[in-house]
Design a protein around this motif. Structure first.
Motif, mmCIF file in Angstrom:
data_model
loop_
_atom_site.group_PDB
_atom_site.id
_atom_site.type_symbol
_atom_site.label_atom_id
_atom_site.label_comp_id
_atom_site.label_asym_id
_atom_site.label_seq_id
_atom_site.Cartn_x
_atom_site.Cartn_y
_atom_site.Cartn_z
ATOM 1 N N GLU A 23 5.190 -2.827 -0.355
ATOM 2 C CA GLU A 23 6.428 -3.386 -0.897
ATOM 3 C C GLU A 23 7.405 -3.802 0.208
ATOM 4 O O GLU A 23 8.044 -4.851 0.130
ATOM 5 N N ALA A 24 7.512 -2.986 1.265
ATOM 6 C CA ALA A 24 8.446 -3.317 2.349
ATOM 7 C C ALA A 24 8.039 -4.615 3.052
ATOM 8 O O ALA A 24 8.892 -5.431 3.422
ATOM 9 N N GLU A 25 6.733 -4.825 3.201
ATOM 10 C CA GLU A 25 6.244 -6.038 3.848
ATOM 11 C C GLU A 25 6.486 -7.253 2.949
ATOM 12 O O GLU A 25 6.899 -8.313 3.422
ATOM 13 N N ARG A 26 6.232 -7.078 1.656
ATOM 14 C CA ARG A 26 6.484 -8.177 0.719
ATOM 15 C C ARG A 26 7.960 -8.551 0.706
ATOM 16 O O ARG A 26 8.321 -9.735 0.696
ATOM 17 N N GLN A 27 8.841 -7.545 0.744
ATOM 18 C CA GLN A 27 10.277 -7.807 0.729
ATOM 19 C C GLN A 27 10.717 -8.548 1.992
ATOM 20 O O GLN A 27 11.561 -9.448 1.947
ATOM 21 N N MET A 28 10.103 -8.194 3.129
ATOM 22 C CA MET A 28 10.430 -8.861 4.386
ATOM 23 C C MET A 28 10.037 -10.341 4.311
ATOM 24 O O MET A 28 10.797 -11.226 4.719
#
Length: 246
Positions: A23-28
């Motif tokens: 999720e953190a990578e997708r948000q970035m």
């Protein structure tokens, strides 16, 4: 992984295969799309499909961006062992494609106005004294002609800028070997040389608009010769009276 649809103004669909996208990578990645979203914010349709695929044999990650806009779908592809690197290169490529797409629309809109007779003439910022213009031409005095025509400069440069945008091979040269001030000067030099050919009663703004195409094409195709003429003319003018940026 099931496609993820974001709630932003530009609808973004993430479609991920054989890659674990946390999720953190997708948000970035989504945050990095803010600039692209601003580029397309005025279009009624702007959907971005982000396809991410892992490759176990090469350890690469492939990224494909499909941006759906009115009447066109723009596509960018790349791959890299690092997802963010491939994504960034794709995004840069897509951003340039959006600029070209918008420039093409501007050119089409202008051509449609010409065909419909609704394209406004080039207007001066203040009245131009035709007697002064014609006296300068009769005397062969370009500096005086240019000074008399100065109220048209901003409008001529703006219209010429839109014309150049229609031709990517010309637009890419602006700011490199050719400046917009060179383009503007080429148009006024053409006007000076052809003034005696101006149809009687034709408004100056309309006549100047008709000279943009031949003047700019000459500058782009005979650059060294035309620039030498422009620079010699500027030197002569500046020796008399500076009239604008060089």
């Amino acid at each position: 992984m099931r496609p993820i649809v974001t709630s932003r103004q530009m609808r973004i669909i993430f479609d991920v295969h054989q890659y674990k996208l946390v999720e953190a990578e997708r948000q970035m990645l989504e945050d990095n799309l803010d600039g692209l979203a601003r580029q397309v914010e005025h279009f009624p349709v702007a959907d971005l499909h982000v396809l991410i695929e892992g490759n176990a044999r090469s350890n690469d990650v492939s990224v494909k961006l499909d941006l759906i806009l009115p009447g066109s779908t723009l596509v960018a592809n790349d791959h890299d062992p690092v997802l963010s690197a491939a994504f960034e290169r794709c995004l840069n490529s897509l951003s340039h494609s959006v600029d070209a797409y918008k420039a093409k629309l501007d050119g089409q809109a202008e051509r449609q106005k010409v065909e419909k007779g609704t394209l406004h003439d080039i207007h001066p910022t203040r009245d131009v004294d035709l007697r002064t213009v014609e006296a300068a031409v009769s005397a062969g005095d370009y500096a005086a002609f240019r000074a008399a025509m100065l109220p048209f400069e901003d409008a001529v440069q703006a219209r010429a800028g839109r014309w150049v945008q229609r031709f990517p091979e010309y637009e890419v040269r602006i700011g490199k070997d050719i400046k917009m001030s060179d383009v503007t000067e080429a148009i006024f030099l053409t006007a000076f040389d052809r003034y005696d050919e101006r149809p009687e009663g034709l408004p100056l703004g309309e006549w100047l608009a008709s000279l943009i195409d031949p003047a700019v094409r000459a500058l782009m195709t005979r650059t060294d010769e035309e620039l030498e003429n422009i620079n010699l003319t500027r030197t002569a003018m500046n020796a008399q009276q500076p009239i604008g940026p060089g």
